[in-house]
Design a protein around this motif. Structure first.
Motif, PDB file in Angstrom:
ATOM      1  N   VAL A 154      10.877  -3.392  -1.798  1.00  0.00           N
ATOM      2  CA  VAL A 154      10.109  -1.755  -1.664  1.00  0.00           C
ATOM      3  C   VAL A 154      11.777  -1.527  -1.178  1.00  0.00           C
ATOM      4  CG1 VAL A 154       9.299  -0.474   0.382  1.00  0.00           C
ATOM      5  CG2 VAL A 154       8.125  -2.488  -0.537  1.00  0.00           C
ATOM      6  N   ARG A 155      11.946  -1.528  -1.350  1.00  0.00           N
ATOM      7  CA  ARG A 155      13.698  -1.350  -1.384  1.00  0.00           C
ATOM      8  C   ARG A 155      14.393  -0.467  -2.360  1.00  0.00           C
ATOM      9  NH1 ARG A 155      16.961  -4.790   2.902  1.00  0.00           N
ATOM     10  NH2 ARG A 155      15.384  -4.248   4.804  1.00  0.00           N
ATOM     11  N   LYS A 156      13.959  -1.033  -3.091  1.00  0.00           N
ATOM     12  CA  LYS A 156      14.320  -1.245  -4.681  1.00  0.00           C
ATOM     13  C   LYS A 156      13.118  -0.370  -5.653  1.00  0.00           C
ATOM     14  CE  LYS A 156      17.023  -5.345  -5.091  1.00  0.00           C
ATOM     15  NZ  LYS A 156      18.552  -4.912  -5.220  1.00  0.00           N
ATOM     16  N   ILE A 157      12.590  -0.067  -5.316  1.00  0.00           N
ATOM     17  CA  ILE A 157      11.727   0.800  -5.760  1.00  0.00           C
ATOM     18  C   ILE A 157      10.988   2.347  -5.547  1.00  0.00           C
ATOM     19  CG2 ILE A 157       9.099   0.105  -5.143  1.00  0.00           C
ATOM     20  CD1 ILE A 157       7.855  -0.166  -8.046  1.00  0.00           C
ATOM     21  N   ASN A 158      11.683   2.844  -6.840  1.00  0.00           N
ATOM     22  CA  ASN A 158      11.146   4.427  -6.008  1.00  0.00           C
ATOM     23  C   ASN A 158       9.848   4.790  -5.669  1.00  0.00           C
ATOM     24  OD1 ASN A 158       9.673   5.682  -8.760  1.00  0.00           O
ATOM     25  ND2 ASN A 158      11.132   5.132 -10.094  1.00  0.00           N
ATOM     26  N   GLU A 159       9.667   5.965  -5.512  1.00  0.00           N
ATOM     27  CA  GLU A 159       8.296   6.187  -5.243  1.00  0.00           C
ATOM     28  C   GLU A 159       7.072   6.124  -6.133  1.00  0.00           C
ATOM     29  OE1 GLU A 159       7.307   6.541  -2.115  1.00  0.00           O
ATOM     30  OE2 GLU A 159       8.681   6.749  -0.967  1.00  0.00           O
ATOM     31  N   ALA A 202       0.630 -18.434   0.719  1.00  0.00           N
ATOM     32  CA  ALA A 202       0.790 -17.985   1.538  1.00  0.00           C
ATOM     33  C   ALA A 202       2.387 -16.548   0.969  1.00  0.00           C
ATOM     34  CB  ALA A 202       1.881 -19.105   2.725  1.00  0.00           C
ATOM     35  N   ILE A 203       2.816 -17.228   0.328  1.00  0.00           N
ATOM     36  CA  ILE A 203       3.866 -16.094  -0.108  1.00  0.00           C
ATOM     37  C   ILE A 203       3.881 -15.190  -0.887  1.00  0.00           C
ATOM     38  CG2 ILE A 203       6.027 -15.869  -1.762  1.00  0.00           C
ATOM     39  CD1 ILE A 203       6.123 -18.754  -2.221  1.00  0.00           C
ATOM     40  N   ILE A 204       2.295 -15.094  -1.096  1.00  0.00           N
ATOM     41  CA  ILE A 204       1.493 -13.875  -2.548  1.00  0.00           C
ATOM     42  C   ILE A 204       0.947 -13.669  -0.693  1.00  0.00           C
ATOM     43  CG2 ILE A 204      -0.069 -13.185  -3.184  1.00  0.00           C
ATOM     44  CD1 ILE A 204      -0.219 -15.429  -5.033  1.00  0.00           C
ATOM     45  N   ILE A 205       0.575 -13.536  -0.090  1.00  0.00           N
ATOM     46  CA  ILE A 205       0.479 -12.912   1.530  1.00  0.00           C
ATOM     47  C   ILE A 205       1.283 -12.147   2.014  1.00  0.00           C
ATOM     48  CG2 ILE A 205      -0.411 -13.201   3.741  1.00  0.00           C
ATOM     49  CD1 ILE A 205      -2.896 -15.478   2.450  1.00  0.00           C
ATOM     50  N   GLY A 206       2.185 -12.758   1.863  1.00  0.00           N
ATOM     51  CA  GLY A 206       3.685 -12.351   2.672  1.00  0.00           C
ATOM     52  C   GLY A 206       4.240 -11.319   1.383  1.00  0.00           C
ATOM     53  N   PHE A 207       4.532 -11.579   0.674  1.00  0.00           N
ATOM     54  CA  PHE A 207       4.240  -9.905  -0.313  1.00  0.00           C
ATOM     55  C   PHE A 207       3.585  -9.224  -0.467  1.00  0.00           C
ATOM     56  CE2 PHE A 207       4.360  -8.405  -4.702  1.00  0.00           C
ATOM     57  CZ  PHE A 207       5.771  -8.170  -5.077  1.00  0.00           C
ATOM     58  N   SER A 208       2.661  -8.864  -0.471  1.00  0.00           N
ATOM     59  CA  SER A 208       1.518  -7.993  -0.468  1.00  0.00           C
ATOM     60  C   SER A 208       1.848  -7.456   1.198  1.00  0.00           C
ATOM     61  CB  SER A 208       0.461  -8.526  -0.667  1.00  0.00           C
ATOM     62  OG  SER A 208      -0.253  -9.461   0.048  1.00  0.00           O
ATOM     63  N   LYS A 209       1.632  -8.100   1.774  1.00  0.00           N
ATOM     64  CA  LYS A 209       2.061  -6.862   3.157  1.00  0.00           C
ATOM     65  C   LYS A 209       3.285  -6.076   3.254  1.00  0.00           C
ATOM     66  CE  LYS A 209      -1.735  -8.275   5.049  1.00  0.00           C
ATOM     67  NZ  LYS A 209      -3.138  -7.515   5.326  1.00  0.00           N
ATOM     68  N   THR A 210       4.195  -6.870   2.731  1.00  0.00           N
ATOM     69  CA  THR A 210       5.036  -5.622   2.981  1.00  0.00           C
ATOM     70  C   THR A 210       5.846  -5.180   1.795  1.00  0.00           C
ATOM     71  OG1 THR A 210       6.768  -7.545   2.935  1.00  0.00           O
ATOM     72  CG2 THR A 210       6.375  -7.220   4.966  1.00  0.00           C
ATOM     73  N   GLY A 211       5.000  -5.547   0.809  1.00  0.00           N
ATOM     74  CA  GLY A 211       5.649  -4.788  -0.628  1.00  0.00           C
ATOM     75  C   GLY A 211       4.157  -4.461  -1.674  1.00  0.00           C
ATOM     76  N   ILE A 212       3.149  -5.279  -2.095  1.00  0.00           N
ATOM     77  CA  ILE A 212       2.351  -4.072  -2.980  1.00  0.00           C
ATOM     78  C   ILE A 212       0.596  -5.312  -2.850  1.00  0.00           C
ATOM     79  CG2 ILE A 212       1.222  -3.869  -5.119  1.00  0.00           C
ATOM     80  CD1 ILE A 212       4.073  -2.775  -5.233  1.00  0.00           C
TER      81      ILE A 212
END
Length: 246
Positions: free
Chosen positions: A221-226, A16-26
């Protein structure tokens, strides 16, 4: 509780944590979650249990990034994606999943190679404007999403080729998969019987952990560059492609 022991609940919480992270992050980072839930419930059943969890993650991502999504890209692929979902739903009980995933993996690796070339050469590879190309991407995405939750790598390749910013990439991906998952939902309920009131209980219990994973993704996402964001997406896409051969 709900037929799971302590270790199995821990596996579901991690998923569940991975799902949340993947949807808003990687995007593409759901691969370990797919594997964990499949171990717990089996392949077909796990698809139905994950679907509401994925939809919740999509909604959180849309709340955060939806206004920045490029909805025109979603519309280009949507008609073919719906057809792909229908075909996948009908063939789901008869398809040789291993052969299909191997073929899909080859396609993803070829596309990934083009993206790596673009990154090294510092030039944008324009996508073909032919509608047939968009129909192919949409149909493969819909079909692979319905059958094996394997649409992420294909759509990653497509959205990376658009040369979008990271926020636009996340917003576009969130809209696409929310619409796809809404289309898939009736098939899981009425044809496969994998989404029931009983299976929804798992999603309800996982809401805090999906939310926590989503917060982790937003912070990341806020901390990593494009540049590094796109490179990590490529790495996750490559890992996903390799997994398709296993």
């Amino acid at each position: 509780m709900l037929g799971l022991n302590g270790i199995e609940w821990m596996m579901l919480i991690i998923a569940a944590i991975i799902i949340g992270f993947s949807k808003t992050g990687i995007q593409g980072a759901t691969i370990p979650a797919v594997a964990l839930v499949a171990v717990l419930f089996g392949g077909k059943a796990s698809a139905g249990i994950m679907l509401p969890m994925l939809m919740l993650g999509d909604l959180i991502a849309i709340f955060q990034y939806g206004k920045q999504g490029k909805f025109s890209d979603v519309l280009k692929l949507l008609p073919a994606a719906v057809i792909g979902i229908i075909v996948g739903a009908v063939m789901g009980n008869y398809l040789d999943d291993k052969q299909f995933k191997a073929l899909l993996g080859i396609v993803v690796l070829i596309c990934l190679g083009l993206l790596i070339y673009r990154e090294v050469a510092k030039r944008v590879l324009p996508l073909p404007k032919n509608p047939i190309f968009h129909w192919m991407v949409g149909a493969i995405s819909g079909f692979s999403s319905m059958v094996g939750n394997a649409a992420g790598p294909i759509f990653n390749v497509y959205v990376l080729s658009q040369d979008l910013t990271k926020n636009k990439m996340i917003g576009t991906t969130a809209w696409f998969f929310l619409v796809m998952n809404l289309v898939k939902l009736p098939f899981h309920i009425f044809m496969w019987g994998t989404v029931t009131w009983g299976t929804l209980r798992y999603m309800l219990l996982m809401i805090p952990f999906i939310a926590f994973g989503s917060w982790m993704g937003i912070t990341f996402v806020r901390k990593i560059n494009e540049v590094w964001y796109k490179r990590i997406i490529m790495i996750m896409t490559a890992i996903a492609a390799v997994r398709l051969f296993i």
